[in-house]
Design an enzyme around this catalytic site. Sequence first.
Site, PDB file in Angstrom:
ATOM      1  N   ARG A  33       6.709  -8.169   1.858  1.00 42.29           N
ATOM      2  CA  ARG A  33       7.573  -7.622   2.896  1.00 42.29           C
ATOM      3  C   ARG A  33       8.293  -8.743   3.642  1.00 42.29           C
ATOM      4  O   ARG A  33       9.488  -8.643   3.938  1.00 42.29           O
ATOM      5  CB  ARG A  33       6.755  -6.778   3.877  1.00 42.29           C
ATOM      6  CG  ARG A  33       7.600  -6.140   4.988  1.00 42.29           C
ATOM      7  CD  ARG A  33       6.735  -5.388   5.958  1.00 42.29           C
ATOM      8  NE  ARG A  33       6.074  -4.256   5.314  1.00 42.29           N
ATOM      9  CZ  ARG A  33       5.061  -3.584   5.854  1.00 42.29           C
ATOM     10  NH1 ARG A  33       4.590  -3.937   7.031  1.00 42.29           N
ATOM     11  NH2 ARG A  33       4.528  -2.566   5.214  1.00 42.29           N
ATOM     12  N   LYS A  51       0.825  -1.210   0.000  1.00 39.42           N
ATOM     13  CA  LYS A  51       0.000   0.000   0.000  1.00 39.42           C
ATOM     14  C   LYS A  51       0.863   1.264   0.000  1.00 39.42           C
ATOM     15  O   LYS A  51       0.621   2.194  -0.778  1.00 39.42           O
ATOM     16  CB  LYS A  51      -0.956  -0.010   1.206  1.00 39.42           C
ATOM     17  CG  LYS A  51      -1.950  -1.159   1.192  1.00 39.42           C
ATOM     18  CD  LYS A  51      -2.954  -1.078   2.316  1.00 39.42           C
ATOM     19  CE  LYS A  51      -2.337  -1.309   3.676  1.00 39.42           C
ATOM     20  NZ  LYS A  51      -1.771  -2.669   3.822  1.00 39.42           N
ATOM     21  N   THR A  52       1.873   1.300   0.857  1.00 41.59           N
ATOM     22  CA  THR A  52       2.763   2.466   0.898  1.00 41.59           C
ATOM     23  C   THR A  52       3.545   2.599  -0.406  1.00 41.59           C
ATOM     24  O   THR A  52       3.719   3.700  -0.930  1.00 41.59           O
ATOM     25  CB  THR A  52       3.738   2.347   2.083  1.00 41.59           C
ATOM     26  OG1 THR A  52       2.992   2.246   3.301  1.00 41.59           O
ATOM     27  CG2 THR A  52       4.652   3.561   2.160  1.00 41.59           C
ATOM     28  N   THR A  71      -5.724  -1.201   6.960  1.00 39.85           N
ATOM     29  CA  THR A  71      -5.744  -2.657   7.099  1.00 39.85           C
ATOM     30  C   THR A  71      -7.110  -3.144   7.546  1.00 39.85           C
ATOM     31  O   THR A  71      -7.353  -4.346   7.592  1.00 39.85           O
ATOM     32  CB  THR A  71      -4.682  -3.106   8.125  1.00 39.85           C
ATOM     33  OG1 THR A  71      -4.907  -2.409   9.365  1.00 39.85           O
ATOM     34  CG2 THR A  71      -3.283  -2.795   7.627  1.00 39.85           C
ATOM     35  N   ASP A  74      -1.574   6.843   6.116  1.00 43.34           N
ATOM     36  CA  ASP A  74      -1.573   5.426   6.477  1.00 43.34           C
ATOM     37  C   ASP A  74      -2.495   5.196   7.674  1.00 43.34           C
ATOM     38  O   ASP A  74      -2.675   6.088   8.506  1.00 43.34           O
ATOM     39  CB  ASP A  74      -0.146   4.994   6.815  1.00 43.34           C
ATOM     40  CG  ASP A  74       0.032   3.483   6.768  1.00 43.34           C
ATOM     41  OD1 ASP A  74      -0.896   2.799   6.283  1.00 43.34           O
ATOM     42  OD2 ASP A  74       1.080   2.996   7.201  1.00 43.34           O
TER      43      ASP A  74
END
Length: 359
Positions: A221, A68-69, A162, A113
């Site tokens: 990640r 997302k980032t 999230t 975020d």
Amino acid sequence: MSENQQITASTSEPEERALEAALRPKNLHDFVGQARVRQQLSLVLEASKIRERSADHVLLSGPPGLGKTTLAMIIAAEMNAPLRISSGPAIQHAGDLAAILSSLTEGEVLFLDEIHRMSRPAEEMLYMAMEDFRVDIVVGKGAGATAIPLDLPPFTLVGATTRAGLLPGPLRDRFGFTGHLEFYSTDELELVLRRSAMLMDMSVNSAAFAEIAMRSRGTPRISNRLLRRVRDWALVHGIEQIDARSASAALDMYEVDSRGLDRLDRNVLTALCTKFGGGPVGLSTLAIAVGEETETVETVAEPYLVREGLLGRTPRGRIAMPAAWEHLGLTVPADAPLNEGAASQFGRQVPAPEDEFDA
């Protein structure tokens, strides 16, 4: 949380974050996976360029570590616009948001975020800013308070969450594009790993990529983090060409098993199967049995165990699924509660756990 558990957790040290940033793709073409979201987002951005206007506001949802980032950074890069980064928890007052919005330049991308954790007053101010590019600054208190309208330059808000279900409808409806990121397949994770290995100048064969990808919980990640741990292991042992055997040995040392389970995950399943006969057992009782906080078990271990079909959540508590017994090398007892109706199926009465209400 132990060092081994941190290998597959969603948090990282500053050095890890710096390396993660270096591995981030810089454009949509290099972004691996999420084909549908990528295609839709590309269309939104291309249309904005043709109209020579700021892109519509974008909401990205999905579990941690899926990109997302990275996508927010790519949006700013594709639009050739500056990027401002903040987060919901950091905006606790409307004044905090007003200070950020009033300093934006035309076309700038604002990334928030965990946007669902923003305070209600700030959230209500954001409604007008997103729709009309205007905010009202309240000066004074009580009967003498005055609202001063402040016009904002057109900007693009990229929100990430999230937990999309916690976003109020009025806020969710103001986003022009909503994309939900899914967990990655093993093949997609191998592509991520190949790109990262090339950037890190590592020599890794295909079997090793597959081994790491299978243990990565469907999350890029985590894939990159495990790749770095394998690199460290190979460096210490003087291995230049990393194969499946080397990757497996490295990850076994860090207690990440063939399904991506770490020590915490296995402790939860072992306690559930051996101490409670497969359940049902309440969350707090299970957490005490493994020596962890309730929140740690619920937010770190449970989501993946449930998704993998190893653990079940029922109104009466947590239960071990057949795959959990098999993974631990245990035999499923004849009276194990494999589903919600197992108690009546096996002709026995299952007492409610003492903390059934936290289940």
